[in-house]
Design an enzyme around this catalytic site. Structure first.
Site, short mmCIF file in Angstrom:
data_model
loop_
_atom_site.label_atom_id
_atom_site.label_comp_id
_atom_site.label_asym_id
_atom_site.label_seq_id
_atom_site.Cartn_x
_atom_site.Cartn_y
_atom_site.Cartn_z
N THR A 175 -62.97 -2.29 67.94
CA THR A 175 -63.31 -3.71 67.73
C THR A 175 -62.01 -4.50 67.67
O THR A 175 -60.99 -3.99 67.24
CB THR A 175 -64.08 -3.84 66.40
OG1 THR A 175 -65.37 -3.26 66.58
CG2 THR A 175 -64.22 -5.29 65.93
N ARG A 203 -79.30 -4.07 67.18
CA ARG A 203 -78.51 -4.00 65.94
C ARG A 203 -77.33 -4.98 66.01
O ARG A 203 -76.65 -5.10 67.02
CB ARG A 203 -78.01 -2.57 65.76
CG ARG A 203 -77.13 -2.35 64.53
CD ARG A 203 -75.66 -2.47 64.87
NE ARG A 203 -74.80 -2.16 63.74
CZ ARG A 203 -73.49 -2.36 63.73
NH1 ARG A 203 -72.89 -2.85 64.79
NH2 ARG A 203 -72.77 -2.05 62.68
N ASP A 206 -71.22 -6.79 61.27
CA ASP A 206 -70.51 -7.86 60.56
C ASP A 206 -69.71 -8.78 61.45
O ASP A 206 -69.44 -9.93 61.08
CB ASP A 206 -69.55 -7.22 59.54
CG ASP A 206 -68.50 -6.36 60.23
OD1 ASP A 206 -68.87 -5.53 61.10
OD2 ASP A 206 -67.31 -6.51 59.92
N GLY A 227 -64.77 -1.98 61.04
CA GLY A 227 -65.23 -0.79 60.33
C GLY A 227 -66.74 -0.71 60.37
O GLY A 227 -67.38 -1.39 61.18
N1 ASP Z 1 -67.60 -3.72 62.59
C1 ASP Z 1 -68.10 -3.39 63.88
C2 ASP Z 1 -69.61 -3.36 63.84
O1 ASP Z 1 -70.16 -2.91 62.83
C3 ASP Z 1 -67.62 -2.08 64.40
C4 ASP Z 1 -66.15 -1.79 64.23
O2 ASP Z 1 -65.40 -2.61 63.71
O3 ASP Z 1 -65.71 -0.70 64.62
O4 ASP Z 1 -70.26 -3.74 64.78
#
Ligand code: ASP
Length: 314
Positions: A175, A203, A206, A227
């Site tokens: 991300t 889905r 955040d 995350g």
């Molecule tokens: N936070 C991102 C999500 O949940 C994924 C990531 O940051 O790796 O879509």
């Protein structure tokens, strides 16, 4: 778990996702690709700032560069969901007036961060989802992009691995996000993602949500998270960092560490953040083994940290 200190004199910072990047775990080619991608994003965003552009323009520019780079899980190179589709989330926020824009689950827009900016600038809304968001993009002159554009073999292989019986659930990783402060002292933040490999269709995490994955308020901080998104939504993580600073006077390094190293793990989640205060102090705590990130200082010095053991030099 790792708690970094902070660095000072920063005008722009970017991340390329939280995840486990122990030294030697990725090939030299991938390592170079991360490094070059983050460097290019920092240079492009810094150019905007030196030409008197706003922090908002700088974070949008930096995130666009990372969305166009197939090494990262945003735009081209995004992960695949359980239906083998790309669904992209992005958000952007202006610290001067708390305006914000976001898109959720778009499938046909090449640069979701710029569509989030358009939602902010040209609609009465804060969030647009799915087909409505893609239609808003084409109505505003953004070309319709086929799903194939976002495809990479690596992300296909990740999906096949994730679908294998008994496979551990896999996180997205890669991300992207940016935070900046401009000469006027205005803060801005942006985040963009393809979500998590093998996630259910529809889905949303955040990254698309102001307060969870992205937040900016000139009085305190600009934040972009990465995350396990469900944990960041439940913790209202980005806003919590801001609120801790506003209500307790905590410095950015303390507020960010409390949320990332205490509150998020308490929810059974892991991740990291880049958080920049108006004076240019940058905190990059993470509870994952790594947080691919970099920053540029007021005088144009670029620092990129692909590995956790690359400690700040500023
Ligand atoms: N936070 C991102 C999500 O949940 C994924 C990531 O940051 O790796 O879509």
């Amino acid at each position: 778990m790792s708690v970094h200190g902070s660095v000072h004199g920063v005008v722009l910072a970017v991340h390329g996702g939280a995840g486990s990047v122990p030294r030697g775990s990725v090939g030299q080619e991938r390592e170079r690709a991360y490094h070059d991608g983050l460097t290019e994003a920092l240079r492009a965003g810094y150019r905007v700032l030196t030409e008197d552009g706003s922090s908002l323009d700088a974070v949008e520019t930096a995130v666009r560069v990372l969305e166009d780079d197939p090494s990262f899980n945003a735009g081209r190179g995004a992960v695949l969901n359980a239906d083998a589709a790309h669904e992209l989330d992005a958000s952007i926020m202006n610290g001067r007036d708390l305006r914000s824009g976001a898109v959720l689950g778009v499938r046909h827009t090449r640069n979701p961060v710029s569509l989030a900016r358009l939602v902010m600038d040209r609609s009465d809304h804060v969030m647009l989802a799915g087909a409505g968001a893609d239609a808003f993009a084409t109505r505003n002159g953004m070309p319709h992009t086929a799903q194939d554009y976002f495809f990479t073999q690596r992300r296909w292989d990740d999906l096949m691995d994730a679908k294998r019986p008994g496979a551990a659930s896999r996180e997205g990783g890669g991300t992207v996000g940016a935070v900046a402060v401009d000469r006027a002292g205005d803060l801005a933040a942006a985040t963009s993602t393809g979500g998590m490999t093998n996630m259910l269709g529809g889905r949303v995490g955040d990254s698309a949500i102001a307060g969870a994955g992205t937040y900016a308020d000139n009085r305190t901080v600009a934040v972009s998270c990465t995350g396990a998104g469900e944990g960041f939504v439940r913790a209202v993580a980005a806003y919590d960092i801001c609120a801790l600073m506003a209500y307790t006077g905590a410095p950015v390094r303390r507020a960010a560490a409390v949320v990332i190293n205490e509150k998020i793990p308490a929810l059974g989640a892991a991740g990291g953040v880049i958080a920049l205060d108006p004076r240019g102090e940058l905190a990059t705590p993470h509870s994952t083994a790594g947080l691919v990130n970099g920053y540029v200082t007021r005088d144009g010095r670029v620092v990129v940290r692909v590995y956790d053991d690359e400690t700040p030099t500023a």
